[in-house]
Design an enzyme around this catalytic site. Sequence first.
Site, PDB file in Angstrom:
ATOM      1  N   HIS A  27       0.839  -1.206   0.000  1.00 40.46           N
ATOM      2  CA  HIS A  27       0.000   0.000   0.000  1.00 40.46           C
ATOM      3  C   HIS A  27       0.874   1.256   0.000  1.00 40.46           C
ATOM      4  O   HIS A  27       0.585   2.221  -0.708  1.00 40.46           O
ATOM      5  CB  HIS A  27      -0.890   0.033   1.254  1.00 40.46           C
ATOM      6  CG  HIS A  27      -1.864  -1.094   1.367  1.00 40.46           C
ATOM      7  ND1 HIS A  27      -1.864  -1.967   2.427  1.00 40.46           N
ATOM      8  CD2 HIS A  27      -2.872  -1.500   0.562  1.00 40.46           C
ATOM      9  CE1 HIS A  27      -2.847  -2.849   2.277  1.00 40.46           C
ATOM     10  NE2 HIS A  27      -3.464  -2.591   1.150  1.00 40.46           N
ATOM     11  N   LYS A  52     -14.922  -8.839   5.408  1.00 30.28           N
ATOM     12  CA  LYS A  52     -13.563  -9.400   5.390  1.00 30.28           C
ATOM     13  C   LYS A  52     -13.087  -9.831   6.781  1.00 30.28           C
ATOM     14  O   LYS A  52     -11.981 -10.332   6.926  1.00 30.28           O
ATOM     15  CB  LYS A  52     -12.589  -8.351   4.830  1.00 30.28           C
ATOM     16  CG  LYS A  52     -12.380  -8.438   3.337  1.00 30.28           C
ATOM     17  CD  LYS A  52     -11.143  -7.662   2.915  1.00 30.28           C
ATOM     18  CE  LYS A  52     -10.630  -8.063   1.564  1.00 30.28           C
ATOM     19  NZ  LYS A  52      -9.454  -7.259   1.174  1.00 30.28           N
ATOM     20  N   ARG A  86      -1.688  -5.124  -8.869  1.00 25.33           N
ATOM     21  CA  ARG A  86      -0.481  -5.922  -8.642  1.00 25.33           C
ATOM     22  C   ARG A  86      -0.198  -6.862  -9.787  1.00 25.33           C
ATOM     23  O   ARG A  86       0.906  -6.930 -10.290  1.00 25.33           O
ATOM     24  CB  ARG A  86      -0.633  -6.716  -7.334  1.00 25.33           C
ATOM     25  CG  ARG A  86      -0.597  -5.819  -6.112  1.00 25.33           C
ATOM     26  CD  ARG A  86      -1.109  -6.535  -4.896  1.00 25.33           C
ATOM     27  NE  ARG A  86      -2.513  -6.907  -5.066  1.00 25.33           N
ATOM     28  CZ  ARG A  86      -3.169  -7.676  -4.238  1.00 25.33           C
ATOM     29  NH1 ARG A  86      -2.576  -8.195  -3.196  1.00 25.33           N
ATOM     30  NH2 ARG A  86      -4.445  -7.940  -4.433  1.00 25.33           N
ATOM     31  N   SER A 116      -2.386  -8.244   2.503  1.00 27.64           N
ATOM     32  CA  SER A 116      -2.546  -8.230   3.961  1.00 27.64           C
ATOM     33  C   SER A 116      -2.845  -9.635   4.475  1.00 27.64           C
ATOM     34  O   SER A 116      -2.356 -10.022   5.540  1.00 27.64           O
ATOM     35  CB  SER A 116      -3.657  -7.261   4.356  1.00 27.64           C
ATOM     36  OG  SER A 116      -3.346  -5.974   3.900  1.00 27.64           O
TER      37      SER A 116
HETATM   38  N1  COA Z   1       0.280  -3.815  -2.851  1.00 27.38           N
HETATM   39  C1  COA Z   1       0.125  -4.865  -2.072  1.00 27.38           C
HETATM   40  N2  COA Z   1      -1.063  -5.318  -1.671  1.00 27.38           N
HETATM   41  C2  COA Z   1      -2.132  -4.657  -2.085  1.00 27.38           C
HETATM   42  C3  COA Z   1      -2.050  -3.556  -2.901  1.00 27.38           C
HETATM   43  C4  COA Z   1      -0.765  -3.122  -3.283  1.00 27.38           C
HETATM   44  N3  COA Z   1      -0.586  -2.086  -4.070  1.00 27.38           N
HETATM   45  N4  COA Z   1      -3.286  -3.113  -3.160  1.00 27.38           N
HETATM   46  C5  COA Z   1      -4.105  -3.950  -2.527  1.00 27.38           C
HETATM   47  N5  COA Z   1      -3.430  -4.873  -1.887  1.00 27.38           N
HETATM   48  C6  COA Z   1      -3.968  -6.012  -1.184  1.00 27.38           C
HETATM   49  C7  COA Z   1      -4.555  -5.718   0.130  1.00 27.38           C
HETATM   50  O1  COA Z   1      -3.638  -5.961   1.147  1.00 27.38           O
HETATM   51  C8  COA Z   1      -5.726  -6.670   0.157  1.00 27.38           C
HETATM   52  O2  COA Z   1      -5.285  -7.909   0.625  1.00 27.38           O
HETATM   53  P1  COA Z   1      -6.270  -8.897   1.353  1.00 27.38           P
HETATM   54  O3  COA Z   1      -7.410  -9.169   0.426  1.00 27.38           O
HETATM   55  O4  COA Z   1      -5.401 -10.050   1.585  1.00 27.38           O
HETATM   56  O5  COA Z   1      -6.713  -8.203   2.602  1.00 27.38           O
HETATM   57  C9  COA Z   1      -6.135  -6.863  -1.299  1.00 27.38           C
HETATM   58  O6  COA Z   1      -5.020  -6.475  -2.004  1.00 27.38           O
HETATM   59  C10 COA Z   1      -7.267  -6.009  -1.773  1.00 27.38           C
HETATM   60  O7  COA Z   1      -7.385  -4.983  -0.885  1.00 27.38           O
HETATM   61  P2  COA Z   1      -7.816  -3.498  -0.982  1.00 27.38           P
HETATM   62  O8  COA Z   1      -7.123  -2.770  -2.051  1.00 27.38           O
HETATM   63  O9  COA Z   1      -7.716  -2.978   0.389  1.00 27.38           O
HETATM   64  O10 COA Z   1      -9.223  -3.598  -1.473  1.00 27.38           O
HETATM   65  P3  COA Z   1     -10.394  -4.301  -0.791  1.00 27.38           P
HETATM   66  O11 COA Z   1     -10.887  -5.240  -1.824  1.00 27.38           O
HETATM   67  O12 COA Z   1     -10.096  -4.841   0.540  1.00 27.38           O
HETATM   68  O13 COA Z   1     -11.350  -3.077  -0.553  1.00 27.38           O
HETATM   69  C11 COA Z   1     -12.783  -1.307  -1.291  1.00 27.38           C
HETATM   70  C12 COA Z   1     -11.850  -2.431  -1.626  1.00 27.38           C
HETATM   71  C13 COA Z   1     -12.754  -0.827   0.130  1.00 27.38           C
HETATM   72  C14 COA Z   1     -12.325  -0.208  -2.176  1.00 27.38           C
HETATM   73  C15 COA Z   1     -14.179  -1.845  -1.649  1.00 27.38           C
HETATM   74  O14 COA Z   1     -14.485  -2.950  -0.849  1.00 27.38           O
HETATM   75  C16 COA Z   1     -15.219  -0.782  -1.510  1.00 27.38           C
HETATM   76  O15 COA Z   1     -15.306   0.100  -2.319  1.00 27.38           O
HETATM   77  N6  COA Z   1     -16.060  -0.874  -0.457  1.00 27.38           N
HETATM   78  C17 COA Z   1     -17.128   0.066  -0.192  1.00 27.38           C
HETATM   79  C18 COA Z   1     -18.446  -0.428  -0.754  1.00 27.38           C
HETATM   80  C19 COA Z   1     -18.495  -0.163  -2.223  1.00 27.38           C
HETATM   81  O16 COA Z   1     -18.585   0.950  -2.675  1.00 27.38           O
HETATM   82  N7  COA Z   1     -18.442  -1.241  -3.015  1.00 27.38           N
HETATM   83  C20 COA Z   1     -18.393  -1.131  -4.454  1.00 27.38           C
HETATM   84  C21 COA Z   1     -19.740  -1.000  -5.060  1.00 27.38           C
HETATM   85  S1  COA Z   1     -20.748  -2.395  -4.772  1.00 27.38           S
END
Ligand code: COA
Length: 164
Positions: free
Chosen positions: A18, A42, A92, A130
């Site tokens: 991140h 999650k 990624r 994560s």
């Molecule tokens: N480098 C390393 N790891 C990364 C990364 C990077 N650049 N970017 C993301 N990751 C990892 C995270 O650690 C995470 O790992 P995990 O799944 O093992 O925990 C995974 O990739 C994805 O994580 P993240 O980027 O945090 O996205 P998310 O899928 O957890 O959350 C939101 C995405 C919060 C943006 C999404 O759930 C959201 O928008 N929620 C609000 C409700 C909404 O509007 N939904 C969409 C319309 S229905």
Amino acid sequence: MNTTAIYPGTFDPITFGHLDIITRATKIFDSITIAISNNFKKKPIFNLKERIELTRIATLHLKNVKKILGFNDLLANLAKKEKSHVLIRGVRTIFDFDYEIKLAAINKQIYPELESVFLLSSKEVSFISSSFVKEIARYKGNIKPYLPKEVHFALLKKLNFYKK
Ligand code: COA
């Protein structure tokens, strides 16, 4: 024009992956807001307050990170509320794309002015997630290479491996 970009995620916890994206985003945009989703589905190990605090500590050195907030709303609605029309997402590998394309399309439907900007993860951190880090920690593996120092300690403490 002063552009504020939102970098959303669950950040459970924030990793060097991140931070790679955030650091590079601070060089492109005037101001970055990190938006931390409650994301109960999650089953985060850190509660929202803890994730905000760990993210705050990990980004203290980045002047353009102007705001860190928790949210329990649609991302597009949050962006509208924050008067931001740029979303940053890190990609990624090719496997992230499918999900990101759908997320960007849904967000744009809700808030048409919203643009999703994708930054490719640096190759040194492109394998980090994560969940992987938490799994390695549970089996007492070395998580130092993936996390800022304070986050590393907080995770060991959360798993009761480190007591102050
Ligand atoms: N480098 C390393 N790891 C990364 C990364 C990077 N650049 N970017 C993301 N990751 C990892 C995270 O650690 C995470 O790992 P995990 O799944 O093992 O925990 C995974 O990739 C994805 O994580 P993240 O980027 O945090 O996205 P998310 O899928 O957890 O959350 C939101 C995405 C919060 C943006 C999404 O759930 C959201 O928008 N929620 C609000 C409700 C909404 O509007 N939904 C969409 C319309 S229905």
